[in-house]
Design an enzyme around this catalytic site. Structure first.
Site, PDB file in Angstrom:
ATOM      1  N   LYS A 137     106.669  24.270 -12.328  1.00 25.37           N
ATOM      2  CA  LYS A 137     106.496  23.702 -13.671  1.00 25.37           C
ATOM      3  C   LYS A 137     106.184  22.204 -13.544  1.00 25.37           C
ATOM      4  O   LYS A 137     105.518  21.813 -12.594  1.00 25.37           O
ATOM      5  CB  LYS A 137     107.730  23.986 -14.532  1.00 25.37           C
ATOM      6  CG  LYS A 137     108.134  25.466 -14.456  1.00 25.37           C
ATOM      7  CD  LYS A 137     109.197  25.870 -15.407  1.00 25.37           C
ATOM      8  CE  LYS A 137     109.482  27.353 -15.255  1.00 25.37           C
ATOM      9  NZ  LYS A 137     110.422  27.855 -16.236  1.00 25.37           N
ATOM     10  N   HIS A 154     101.932  31.735 -19.074  1.00 32.78           N
ATOM     11  CA  HIS A 154     103.387  31.556 -18.997  1.00 32.78           C
ATOM     12  C   HIS A 154     103.945  31.346 -20.406  1.00 32.78           C
ATOM     13  O   HIS A 154     103.281  30.751 -21.260  1.00 32.78           O
ATOM     14  CB  HIS A 154     103.699  30.348 -18.111  1.00 32.78           C
ATOM     15  CG  HIS A 154     105.149  30.261 -17.761  1.00 32.78           C
ATOM     16  ND1 HIS A 154     106.070  29.700 -18.603  1.00 32.78           N
ATOM     17  CD2 HIS A 154     105.836  30.700 -16.679  1.00 32.78           C
ATOM     18  CE1 HIS A 154     107.269  29.786 -18.045  1.00 32.78           C
ATOM     19  NE2 HIS A 154     107.161  30.390 -16.875  1.00 32.78           N
ATOM     20  N   GLU A 162     108.525  38.148 -17.805  1.00 28.81           N
ATOM     21  CA  GLU A 162     109.427  37.003 -17.903  1.00 28.81           C
ATOM     22  C   GLU A 162     109.987  36.887 -19.316  1.00 28.81           C
ATOM     23  O   GLU A 162     109.392  36.196 -20.162  1.00 28.81           O
ATOM     24  CB  GLU A 162     108.676  35.713 -17.570  1.00 28.81           C
ATOM     25  CG  GLU A 162     108.187  35.635 -16.157  1.00 28.81           C
ATOM     26  CD  GLU A 162     108.162  34.189 -15.670  1.00 28.81           C
ATOM     27  OE1 GLU A 162     108.753  33.923 -14.624  1.00 28.81           O
ATOM     28  OE2 GLU A 162     107.578  33.329 -16.359  1.00 28.81           O
ATOM     29  N   GLU A 214     105.933  29.281 -21.502  1.00 22.57           N
ATOM     30  CA  GLU A 214     105.945  27.868 -21.917  1.00 22.57           C
ATOM     31  C   GLU A 214     104.559  27.436 -22.397  1.00 22.57           C
ATOM     32  O   GLU A 214     104.431  26.565 -23.269  1.00 22.57           O
ATOM     33  CB  GLU A 214     106.447  26.986 -20.756  1.00 22.57           C
ATOM     34  CG  GLU A 214     107.950  27.187 -20.570  1.00 22.57           C
ATOM     35  CD  GLU A 214     108.451  27.061 -19.154  1.00 22.57           C
ATOM     36  OE1 GLU A 214     107.735  26.528 -18.301  1.00 22.57           O
ATOM     37  OE2 GLU A 214     109.584  27.525 -18.905  1.00 22.57           O
ATOM     38  N   ASN A 244     107.583  28.802  -9.312  1.00 24.42           N
ATOM     39  CA  ASN A 244     106.795  28.071 -10.295  1.00 24.42           C
ATOM     40  C   ASN A 244     107.518  26.748 -10.514  1.00 24.42           C
ATOM     41  O   ASN A 244     108.585  26.721 -11.112  1.00 24.42           O
ATOM     42  CB  ASN A 244     106.725  28.891 -11.597  1.00 24.42           C
ATOM     43  CG  ASN A 244     106.063  28.132 -12.731  1.00 24.42           C
ATOM     44  OD1 ASN A 244     105.449  27.094 -12.511  1.00 24.42           O
ATOM     45  ND2 ASN A 244     106.190  28.660 -13.940  1.00 24.42           N
ATOM     46  N   SER A 251     115.683  33.096 -14.496  1.00 24.46           N
ATOM     47  CA  SER A 251     116.979  32.801 -13.858  1.00 24.46           C
ATOM     48  C   SER A 251     117.224  33.593 -12.569  1.00 24.46           C
ATOM     49  O   SER A 251     118.360  33.991 -12.288  1.00 24.46           O
ATOM     50  CB  SER A 251     118.121  32.994 -14.862  1.00 24.46           C
ATOM     51  OG  SER A 251     117.992  32.085 -15.933  1.00 24.46           O
ATOM     52  N   GLY A 261     115.325  29.753 -17.504  1.00 25.79           N
ATOM     53  CA  GLY A 261     116.048  28.483 -17.501  1.00 25.79           C
ATOM     54  C   GLY A 261     117.391  28.539 -18.195  1.00 25.79           C
ATOM     55  O   GLY A 261     118.031  27.514 -18.419  1.00 25.79           O
TER      56      GLY A 261
HETATM   57  P1  13P Z   1     113.801  29.954 -14.125  1.00 25.21           P
HETATM   58  O1  13P Z   1     113.881  30.709 -12.818  1.00 25.21           O
HETATM   59  O2  13P Z   1     114.147  28.506 -13.982  1.00 25.21           O
HETATM   60  O3  13P Z   1     114.581  30.659 -15.199  1.00 25.21           O
HETATM   61  O4  13P Z   1     112.267  29.971 -14.579  1.00 25.21           O
HETATM   62  C1  13P Z   1     111.584  31.180 -14.562  1.00 25.21           C
HETATM   63  C2  13P Z   1     110.156  30.945 -14.838  1.00 25.21           C
HETATM   64  O5  13P Z   1     109.782  30.546 -15.919  1.00 25.21           O
HETATM   65  C3  13P Z   1     109.206  31.159 -13.737  1.00 25.21           C
HETATM   66  O6  13P Z   1     107.896  31.134 -14.174  1.00 25.21           O
END
Ligand code: 13P
Length: 253
Positions: free
Chosen positions: A11, A95, A167, A97, A9, A213, A173
């Protein structure tokens, strides 16, 4: 048998030019899609260019989000109908976010899941979990309620195709991956919820991913868990080399 699904992803990262450079760099390095499926979810700004530059590759080009209506006066939104027409087959929905920064509720996420199916695409539904909830140990009911709400009105044939990503937002992150036990627990819970909502047979077909992560060092242990069928990687999907290593995790076993 559930085919592993290794997804990235991006983002709001990279540019159109960088997306093409990425596709050039991974060309010919991905596993056979009969054995491992791979996907990258990218900004709608890049999707058409990526689809054009991805011909002949097993990589699935996916969207990161879409709106729940097919068309209309919704300034700035991405139409699921237009995505499907473009050739997109998978869309990330819900997601953490999107939940956090854009106030997406379970109801909105459910409408988006339905919009993705209505347009003959497959939703990759994300299910969040905060550290606060884990510490107060009501994370189980939270995970169950998100999955249940996201799948409201989804029929059994659609449910077989859905991909769900566990997740925990405290792991996204942060460099703080969930332990293999925590990741397996979340994915197991999701599979049990599918079994309760539909049947054991459907639950055995649905692919459940872990995200938070993930990198090519920790992916193998995570992917060895019984209920984890793949990963959704953010940071580790931005560099061609690390995405290729993740995609070829079976060779590192
Ligand atoms: P990270 O792998 O950067 O922690 O992000 C995970 C994520 O949000 C994938 O959708």
């Amino acid at each position: 048998m559930r085919i592993p699904f290794i997804a990235g992803n991006w983002k709001m990262n990279l540019s159109v030019t960088e997306s093409v450079e990425f596709l050039d760099a991974i060309r010919g390095k991905l596993p056979n899609p009969d054995e491992v499926q791979t996907a990258i979810a990218a900004s709608p700004l890049f999707l058409e260019t990526m689809l054009r530059n991805n011909q002949g590759s097993p990589l699935i080009i996916s969207a990161e989000n879409c709106f729940y209506e097919d068309e209309g006066a919704y300034t700035g939104e991405t139409s699921p109908k237009a995505l499907a027409e473009m050739g997109i087959t998978h869309v990330i929905v819900g997601h953490s976010e999107r939940r956090k920064y854009f106030n997406e509720t379970d109801d909105v996420i459910n409408k988006k899941v339905q919009a993705v199916f209505r347009n003959h695409m497959i939703p990759i539904v994300c299910c969040d979990e905060t550290m606060g909830r884990r510490e107060s140990s009501n994370h189980i009911s939270w995970v169950v309620s998100q999955v249940t709400a996201a799948l409201k009105g989804v029929d059994i044939e659609q449910a077989r195709q859905v991909i769900i990503a566990y997740e925990p937002s405290w792991a996204i992150g942060s460099g703080k991956t969930a332990s293999t036990e925590e990741a397996e627990e979340g994915c197991y819970l999701i599979r049990q919820t599918i079994a309760d909502l539909y049947s054991d047979e459907v639950a055995n077909q649905v692919r459940v991913l872990y995200g938070g992560s993930v990198n090519d060092d920790n992916a193998n242990k995570i992917l060895a868990q019984k209920d984890i069928d793949g990963v959704l990687a953010g940071g580790a999907s931005l560099k061609p080399d690390s995405f290729v290593r993740l995609a070829n995790f079976q060779e590192n076993n």
